[in-house]
Motif scaffolding. Structure first.
Motif, PDB file in Angstrom:
ATOM      1  N   LYS A  30       0.826  -1.204   0.000  1.00 31.45           N
ATOM      2  CA  LYS A  30       0.000   0.000   0.000  1.00 31.45           C
ATOM      3  C   LYS A  30       0.863   1.257   0.000  1.00 31.45           C
ATOM      4  O   LYS A  30       1.985   1.261   0.514  1.00 31.45           O
ATOM      5  N   ILE A  31       0.311   2.321  -0.565  1.00 33.17           N
ATOM      6  CA  ILE A  31       0.913   3.640  -0.407  1.00 33.17           C
ATOM      7  C   ILE A  31       0.569   4.114   1.006  1.00 33.17           C
ATOM      8  O   ILE A  31      -0.611   4.153   1.381  1.00 33.17           O
ATOM      9  N   ASN A 504       1.137  -3.793  -6.699  1.00 34.36           N
ATOM     10  CA  ASN A 504       0.877  -4.090  -5.284  1.00 34.36           C
ATOM     11  C   ASN A 504       2.150  -4.018  -4.445  1.00 34.36           C
ATOM     12  O   ASN A 504       2.396  -4.851  -3.576  1.00 34.36           O
ATOM     13  N   GLY A 505       2.947  -3.007  -4.743  1.00 32.08           N
ATOM     14  CA  GLY A 505       4.162  -2.751  -3.975  1.00 32.08           C
ATOM     15  C   GLY A 505       5.348  -3.608  -4.319  1.00 32.08           C
ATOM     16  O   GLY A 505       6.435  -3.436  -3.750  1.00 32.08           O
ATOM     17  N   PRO A 516      11.195 -11.043 -11.721  1.00 37.66           N
ATOM     18  CA  PRO A 516      10.633 -12.396 -11.552  1.00 37.66           C
ATOM     19  C   PRO A 516       9.382 -12.454 -10.684  1.00 37.66           C
ATOM     20  O   PRO A 516       8.586 -13.385 -10.809  1.00 37.66           O
ATOM     21  N   THR A 517       9.179 -11.480  -9.817  1.00 40.98           N
ATOM     22  CA  THR A 517       8.032 -11.511  -8.909  1.00 40.98           C
ATOM     23  C   THR A 517       6.730 -11.233  -9.659  1.00 40.98           C
ATOM     24  O   THR A 517       6.653 -10.314 -10.465  1.00 40.98           O
ATOM     25  N   ARG A 518       5.726 -12.036  -9.375  1.00 41.86           N
ATOM     26  CA  ARG A 518       4.387 -11.810  -9.936  1.00 41.86           C
ATOM     27  C   ARG A 518       3.432 -11.502  -8.792  1.00 41.86           C
ATOM     28  O   ARG A 518       3.092 -12.382  -8.012  1.00 41.86           O
ATOM     29  N   ALA A 519       3.019 -10.246  -8.713  1.00 47.25           N
ATOM     30  CA  ALA A 519       2.222  -9.797  -7.574  1.00 47.25           C
ATOM     31  C   ALA A 519       0.806  -9.382  -7.958  1.00 47.25           C
ATOM     32  O   ALA A 519       0.099  -8.775  -7.163  1.00 47.25           O
ATOM     33  N   GLY A 520       0.381  -9.709  -9.157  1.00 46.23           N
ATOM     34  CA  GLY A 520      -0.963  -9.332  -9.582  1.00 46.23           C
ATOM     35  C   GLY A 520      -2.038 -10.047  -8.781  1.00 46.23           C
ATOM     36  O   GLY A 520      -1.832 -11.144  -8.259  1.00 46.23           O
TER      37      GLY A 520
END
Length: 527
Positions: A30-31, A504-505, A516-520
């Motif tokens: 989060k912001i 998502n940060g 490489p990170t998938r944060a959807g």
């Protein structure tokens, strides 16, 4: 402690307000802080001097519902700053399905994909399949009216019976309970083209209690565009739902300049109390299936019915005559149709050529070539079609009611075919060409059109703005190097000037390379 902070950056917050220099801090996706000279500690400090930070771009009009379950990497989306995609547009979605008619839907969607597993039945099960693919972008979706119609009554050219109508409404109600954003129609495509406004309104009324909206690829974007806008508004009025006109454009040389009338009518309808807006992609060419060149009657019974008519000498002659007559009436030319993608190896040599060029290579008359390749590819032929005027594109784009949507699909940079460049460059093209170069509106307004405006329409209430408590979907840009590089001849090119993208940060893009990170996340509409 913050996960990261971007300091001394030019902040374009998504509201359309003027930029300001400040800091943005992020923690737990989060912001959490927005201000100047923030006194906080962070695991990572990013110097934003000379750079611009915006909310992640929201693609209000995507067809990645047909690609994300296969490959969640979303390369063509992330590299242009898109962090959220909304699928299920133009009356077509991969769910819900009825097993006995699934084959009809699979064949019709063949121009979009040949590789979906189709191992779901309900809309909720489809969303779970997207989650299982671990998408790198956020995803939400409408339900296609055409998909509902196929499930209930196939490709029949007639009004639904009471039983069939109830079937469609039940499937849509269940889909809304499972998180759909609303319902869409595709009225140039079968089976949507067989419906009337009363049918559409009755189906769309199902989404009203959920706060959903009705999106429409209108019945006509050329000679009868005003009548089509009126029909769209009438559906919204009867169903008591907001209306989203898909990829608003004016098609046909004889209609160039008519955007002033279409936009004026939309504004007038709003003054009458109709919540109607539109989206647009920034190009003078569209992209769709080549089968839209054929009259509606030829599609009854789905792909199998169309192919049978193209093989039968009598119906083939009628189809050809009507195609040529319609092209003569509208000023359309085979030179304006570019072959973007086929699945069969034998016809790969035609990708990137106009129909005229491909027909010459094949030693055929253009209309015969089109009918033959449709039969050979079992209707799985995607095309790019030119037929819009740049002045109309700008007139529609500058309107405050217009938001940006690519009408594209998530694909890798390396792959087959020559997709429309909108797939790779839509959002950067709007920013770099229309805001910074042509200056038809401010950069801040351009960002609003691809962040808070679509977020508001889709009720994504914690996205689209740089504001505390909002999801940390962010794009860091260098305005000095920002450029769209995708072309019709060489579309698979990433834009320049996208420094970093967070979803998502989590870092999703860094210096033009996918992380490489998938944060959807799959986003579901709740009452």
């Amino acid at each position: 402690m913050l996960d990261f902070i971007v300091r001394n950056v030019q902040i374009v917050d998504g509201t359309g307000s003027p930029w300001f220099i400040g800091d943005v801090g992020v923690a737990a996706g989060k912001i959490v802080k927005v201000g100047t000279n923030l006194t906080v500690t962070a695991k990572e400090k990013i110097d934003g001097t000379g750079l611009t930070l915006t909310p992640g771009f929201i693609d209000i009009h995507s067809h990645s519902d047909f690609s994300l379950p296969i490959d969640g990497s979303a390369e063509s989306r992330l590299l242009q700053g898109v962090t959220t995609e909304i699928g299920g547009n133009c009356g077509l979605s991969p769910a819900p399905v009825e097993p006995e008619r699934l084959d009809m839907l699979k064949k019709y969607a063949g121009f979009l994909t040949q590789d979906l597993a189709w191992d779901w039945r309900s809309f909720g099960e489809f969303l779970t399949a997207v989650e299982t693919a671990q998408p790198a972008v956020n995803f939400a979706s409408l339900v296609g009216h055409g998909t509902l119609r196929v499930a209930a009554m196939g490709f029949a050219d007639r009004p639904p019976t009471e039983l069939e109508m109830n079937h469609m409404k039940r499937l849509l109600y269940e889909s809304m309970e499972q998180g759909a954003l609303g319902v869409s129609s595709g009225l140039i495509y079968p089976p949507g083209c067989y419906s009337n406004s009363d049918e559409l309104a009755e189906v769309a009324s199902v989404v009203a209690p959920f706060g959903g909206y009705y999106e429409t690829h209108m019945r006509n974007e050329g000679d009868d565009i005003i009548q089509s806008i009126e029909e769209s508004a009438e559906v919204g009025r009867k169903a008591k739902v907001p209306v989203q006109i898909a990829h608003h454009k004016v098609v046909g040389r004889y209609n160039f300049g008519n955007s002033k009338y279409s936009q004026a009518r939309i504004m007038a309808l709003r003054s009458e109390g109709i919540d109607i807006v539109c989206d647009q992609y920034p190009y003078i060419a569209a992209s769709t299936t080549i089968t839209t060149i054929f009259a509606h009657w030829a599609h009854e019974g789905g792909v199998d019915g169309l192919l049978a008519r193209l093989i039968n000498p009598e119906t083939r002659a009628r189809i050809k005559s009507e195609v040529l007559s319609n092209m003569d009436r509208t000023g359309r030319r085979f030179d304006d149709i570019l072959i973007a993608g086929v699945s069969g190896e034998a016809n790969k040599r035609f990708e990137g050529l106009t129909v005229t060029e491909a027909a010459a290579q094949a030693g055929k008359e253009p209309c015969d070539f089109v009918m033959d390749i449709v039969v050979e590819e079992k209707a799985g032929v995607a095309v790019v079609t030119f037929g819009m005027d740049e002045a109309d594109v700008k007139h529609i784009m500058v309107d405050p009611l217009t938001m940006i949507g690519s009408d594209g699909i998530s694909v890798p940079l390396v792959g087959p075919g020559k997709p429309h460049p909108r797939t790779f460059g839509t959002f950067v093209r709007v920013l770099a060409k229309y805001a910074l170069e042509d200056k038809i509106f401010t950069f801040e307004e351009a960002v609003r059109k691809m962040t808070s405006l679509p977020a508001s329409r889709a009720r994504l209430l914690e996205r689209g703005l740089i504001r505390p408590s909002f999801a940390a979907d962010l794009v860091l840009l260098n305005l000095n190097t920002l450029a769209d590089r995708a072309t019709y001849a060489d579309p698979r090119q990433a834009p320049a000037g996208i420094c970093k993208v967070w979803v998502n940060g989590q870092l999703a893009v860094s210096d033009g390379k996918i992380a490489p990170t998938r944060a959807g996340q799959v986003l579901r509409l709740c009452r």
